[in-house]
Every structure is written in structure tokens, then in C-alpha cells.
Design a protein around this motif. Structure first.
Motif, mmCIF file in Angstrom:
data_model
loop_
_atom_site.group_PDB
_atom_site.id
_atom_site.type_symbol
_atom_site.label_atom_id
_atom_site.label_comp_id
_atom_site.label_asym_id
_atom_site.label_seq_id
_atom_site.Cartn_x
_atom_site.Cartn_y
_atom_site.Cartn_z
ATOM 1 N N VAL A 1 35.871 44.440 45.274
ATOM 2 C CA VAL A 1 34.646 43.935 45.193
ATOM 3 C C VAL A 1 34.479 43.004 44.297
ATOM 4 O O VAL A 1 33.573 41.908 44.897
ATOM 5 C CB VAL A 1 33.793 45.132 44.683
ATOM 6 C CG1 VAL A 1 32.162 44.879 44.445
ATOM 7 C CG2 VAL A 1 33.989 46.315 45.648
ATOM 8 N N GLY A 2 35.023 42.501 43.275
ATOM 9 C CA GLY A 2 35.145 41.470 42.388
ATOM 10 C C GLY A 2 35.539 40.221 43.234
ATOM 11 O O GLY A 2 35.028 39.183 43.017
ATOM 12 N N PHE A 3 36.643 40.347 43.934
ATOM 13 C CA PHE A 3 37.206 39.197 44.722
ATOM 14 C C PHE A 3 36.228 38.950 45.793
ATOM 15 O O PHE A 3 36.857 38.007 46.753
ATOM 16 C CB PHE A 3 38.608 39.485 45.102
ATOM 17 C CG PHE A 3 39.772 39.378 43.814
ATOM 18 C CD1 PHE A 3 39.475 38.374 42.635
ATOM 19 C CD2 PHE A 3 40.310 40.425 43.495
ATOM 20 C CE1 PHE A 3 40.291 38.454 41.602
ATOM 21 C CE2 PHE A 3 41.245 40.451 42.352
ATOM 22 C CZ PHE A 3 41.068 39.362 41.422
ATOM 23 N N GLY A 4 35.323 39.713 46.211
ATOM 24 C CA GLY A 4 34.687 39.725 47.746
ATOM 25 C C GLY A 4 35.125 40.213 48.704
ATOM 26 O O GLY A 4 34.738 39.710 50.096
ATOM 27 N N MET A 5 36.336 40.827 48.682
ATOM 28 C CA MET A 5 37.082 41.267 49.683
ATOM 29 C C MET A 5 36.397 42.682 50.382
ATOM 30 O O MET A 5 36.721 43.051 51.659
ATOM 31 C CB MET A 5 38.359 41.742 49.585
ATOM 32 C CG MET A 5 39.273 40.520 49.108
ATOM 33 S SD MET A 5 40.876 41.055 48.327
ATOM 34 C CE MET A 5 41.618 42.037 49.341
ATOM 35 N N SER A 6 35.586 43.247 49.526
ATOM 36 C CA SER A 6 34.689 44.212 50.353
ATOM 37 C C SER A 6 33.218 44.055 49.499
ATOM 38 O O SER A 6 33.307 43.708 48.439
ATOM 39 C CB SER A 6 35.646 45.524 49.861
ATOM 40 O OG SER A 6 35.440 45.670 48.601
ATOM 41 N N GLN A 7 32.287 45.000 50.162
ATOM 42 C CA GLN A 7 30.764 44.961 49.443
ATOM 43 C C GLN A 7 30.933 45.978 48.399
ATOM 44 O O GLN A 7 30.249 45.824 47.645
ATOM 45 C CB GLN A 7 29.930 45.043 50.576
ATOM 46 C CG GLN A 7 29.705 44.019 51.519
ATOM 47 C CD GLN A 7 29.161 42.819 50.877
ATOM 48 O OE1 GLN A 7 29.672 41.840 50.767
ATOM 49 N NE2 GLN A 7 27.833 42.915 50.458
ATOM 50 N N CYS A 8 31.652 47.304 48.856
ATOM 51 C CA CYS A 8 31.561 48.525 47.746
ATOM 52 C C CYS A 8 32.811 49.020 47.756
ATOM 53 O O CYS A 8 33.813 48.713 48.583
ATOM 54 C CB CYS A 8 30.562 49.406 48.689
ATOM 55 S SG CYS A 8 29.181 49.013 49.273
ATOM 56 N N ALA A 9 32.909 49.855 46.741
ATOM 57 C CA ALA A 9 34.161 50.597 46.570
ATOM 58 C C ALA A 9 33.705 52.135 46.365
ATOM 59 O O ALA A 9 32.933 52.385 45.681
ATOM 60 C CB ALA A 9 34.797 50.133 45.197
ATOM 61 N N VAL B 1 33.728 41.922 32.301
ATOM 62 C CA VAL B 1 32.692 41.140 33.134
ATOM 63 C C VAL B 1 32.301 41.843 34.355
ATOM 64 O O VAL B 1 31.005 41.805 34.826
ATOM 65 C CB VAL B 1 33.034 39.570 33.241
ATOM 66 C CG1 VAL B 1 32.265 38.783 34.098
ATOM 67 C CG2 VAL B 1 33.424 38.977 31.801
ATOM 68 N N LEU B 2 33.486 42.044 35.144
ATOM 69 C CA LEU B 2 33.116 42.808 36.625
ATOM 70 C C LEU B 2 32.422 44.119 36.250
ATOM 71 O O LEU B 2 31.379 44.516 37.071
ATOM 72 C CB LEU B 2 34.303 43.144 37.353
ATOM 73 C CG LEU B 2 34.118 43.597 38.854
ATOM 74 C CD1 LEU B 2 33.375 42.963 39.414
ATOM 75 C CD2 LEU B 2 35.472 43.896 39.270
ATOM 76 N N TYR B 3 32.726 44.883 35.132
ATOM 77 C CA TYR B 3 32.162 46.030 35.127
ATOM 78 C C TYR B 3 30.746 46.247 34.878
ATOM 79 O O TYR B 3 29.744 46.784 35.424
ATOM 80 C CB TYR B 3 32.666 46.706 33.597
ATOM 81 C CG TYR B 3 32.135 48.076 33.367
ATOM 82 C CD1 TYR B 3 32.339 49.186 34.019
ATOM 83 C CD2 TYR B 3 31.091 48.077 32.449
ATOM 84 C CE1 TYR B 3 31.679 50.544 33.736
ATOM 85 C CE2 TYR B 3 30.417 49.328 32.005
ATOM 86 C CZ TYR B 3 30.658 50.657 32.654
ATOM 87 O OH TYR B 3 30.239 51.547 32.340
ATOM 88 N N ARG B 4 30.225 45.053 34.374
ATOM 89 C CA ARG B 4 28.772 45.012 33.991
ATOM 90 C C ARG B 4 27.942 44.598 35.179
ATOM 91 O O ARG B 4 26.662 44.654 35.302
ATOM 92 C CB ARG B 4 28.413 43.896 32.933
ATOM 93 C CG ARG B 4 28.650 44.208 31.453
ATOM 94 C CD ARG B 4 28.527 43.368 30.416
ATOM 95 N NE ARG B 4 28.909 41.948 30.376
ATOM 96 C CZ ARG B 4 30.229 41.920 29.819
ATOM 97 N NH1 ARG B 4 30.651 42.606 29.021
ATOM 98 N NH2 ARG B 4 30.725 40.484 29.815
ATOM 99 N N LYS B 5 28.586 43.995 36.116
ATOM 100 C CA LYS B 5 28.025 43.712 37.435
ATOM 101 C C LYS B 5 27.725 44.706 38.272
ATOM 102 O O LYS B 5 27.206 44.887 39.217
ATOM 103 C CB LYS B 5 28.665 42.418 38.262
ATOM 104 C CG LYS B 5 28.899 41.083 37.283
ATOM 105 C CD LYS B 5 29.664 40.039 38.108
ATOM 106 C CE LYS B 5 29.591 38.775 37.183
ATOM 107 N NZ LYS B 5 30.586 37.848 37.861
ATOM 108 N N MET B 6 28.748 45.709 38.233
ATOM 109 C CA MET B 6 28.586 46.978 38.983
ATOM 110 C C MET B 6 27.485 47.906 39.171
ATOM 111 O O MET B 6 27.055 48.123 37.665
ATOM 112 C CB MET B 6 29.962 47.986 38.910
ATOM 113 C CG MET B 6 31.275 47.076 39.178
ATOM 114 S SD MET B 6 31.431 46.751 41.022
ATOM 115 C CE MET B 6 32.987 46.317 41.176
ATOM 116 N N THR B 7 26.959 48.333 40.054
ATOM 117 C CA THR B 7 26.053 49.462 40.401
ATOM 118 C C THR B 7 26.544 50.383 41.129
ATOM 119 O O THR B 7 27.215 50.322 41.944
ATOM 120 C CB THR B 7 24.812 48.524 40.842
ATOM 121 O OG1 THR B 7 24.455 47.430 40.242
ATOM 122 C CG2 THR B 7 23.571 49.420 40.999
#
Length: 197
Positions: free
Chosen positions: A103-111, A127-133
């Protein structure tokens, strides 16, 4: 399947896989994995963008470390729109953390992952963790199950004791950590209905 005609074996499998084969192979759950004092986990669907509708066929891929069949089964429980899970595009990855990183690399929209893996991301990539919803949450399921054919359960008791006591030894603890667990405990019959769906 490797289980066919094997009467003396131990099987390490997810609760989902157990539910799908236990009748066919007359299996009995004997131990369940423990992580952070719990024997259960919840699958969650996470993404970077709150506005993403994972049920829309226009949404990109959903990354998952489980089989496509298992992933779609979990998504069917999460999604409200009938048939949306079957139309979902799945990106299969080796580990839950890889699903999150994709998701962080833009290879998928969701995990599709677990809360435990999301917590690991906090340490690996804050940094990526803080962006996750968290977009959606599944039902509780048991962690890994150790099962045996019913006819072998009694004879397996000594080896099961060794496996259950692995966490008392530093080397054993390290081996258990490799499969994402802290230890094992005896399967509680009260969880049988949850396990067998």
C-alpha cells in the motif's frame, strides 16, 4: 492433499483451513496459538485513503498474505455489497507486513492484514503507519491451530506436551516467534463452535 491416508501426523493450519477440511479428514484441534496472551485475532482491511471504497470494482488491488480463496472468504464477511468480494482484484504477497508495504509503494490500494501486523508496521515504518486507516474489520478468528487425526490424538500426547512447553526454552521460543506466536495452549472446547463456523 498431503493429509490423505495419513493417520499419524500433526497439522499446523489456520482456523479457516481447519474449518474447510476437518470433517473430510476426521481432524481434532488439540492446541491453539497464543500471541500477546490471546488466542484470537481479527483481520482488518486498511488503506492510506479514507475515501477508498474497497467494495468498488474500480478500486485497485487488495494485497493479502493468504490465498485468494481465503482472502475472498474474509472479504465476503466484511463487505456489505453482495458479490463485491468475488470481483476484488487480489495481490498475493508472502507476509502481512508485505501487504501493508505494498500500500505504501502504491502497488495496492488496500491491505488485508491483522491488528498485530499493523502494530508491527508502527515499529518498521512509523511514517506509513500514521497514514494508514482501518476501512473495515472482520470477525474474530482463532490463531494457528495444531490438529491431529482423531485416531492419533491419544498417541500424540507426549509430543503435544513438548510442543506446548516450547515457550519455556529460549530456542523453542525463537522457533515459535518465527510463525508469529508466543506459545501454545490446549484447545478449549468452548471455542469449537467458533472454529467450525
Amino acid at each position: 492433499m498431503h493429509v490423505r491416508d495419513k493417520k499419524k501426523c500433526l497439522l499446523l493450519l489456520s482456523s479457516w483451513h481447519y474449518r474447510n477440511i476437518y470433517k473430510t479428514y476426521s481432524l481434532r484441534p488439540v492446541l491453539v496459538g497464543v500471541r500477546n496472551g490471546k488466542t484470537h485475532q481479527k483481520r482488518i482491511l486498511v488503506g492510506k485513503d479514507k475515501s477508498v471504497n474497497p467494495e468498488s470494482s474500480k478500486t485497485g488491488r487488495i494485497a493479502s498474505a493468504t490465498s485468494i480463496q481465503h482472502t475472498k472468504s474474509v472479504l465476503r464477511e466484511m463487505f456489505r455489497e453482495k458479490g463485491a468480494a468475488d470481483k476484488a482484484k487480489i495481490l498475493t504477497v508472502p507476509k502481512d507486513i508485505d501487504a501493508l508495504m505494498s500500500v505504501g509503494f502504491g502497488m495496492s490500494q488496500c491491505a488485508l492484514t491483522t491488528r498485530n501486523s499493523l502494530e508491527k508496521l508502527k515499529k518498521v515504518n512509523p511514517v506509513l503507519y500514521r497514514k494508514m486507516t482501518i476501512l473495515s474489520e472482520g470477525r474474530e478468528s482463532l490463531l494457528l491451530i495444531l490438529a491431529t487425526p482423531e485416531s492419533f490424538t491419544k498417541d500424540a500426547e507426549s509430543i503435544l506436551r513438548i510442543i506446548q512447553n516450547m515457550s519455556g526454552d529460549p530456542d523453542g521460543r525463537n522457533k515459535i516467534k518465527m510463525i508469529g506466536l508466543d506459545g501454545w495452549q490446549k484447545f478449549d472446547p468452548s471455542d469449537e463452535s467458533k472454529l467450525e463456523g
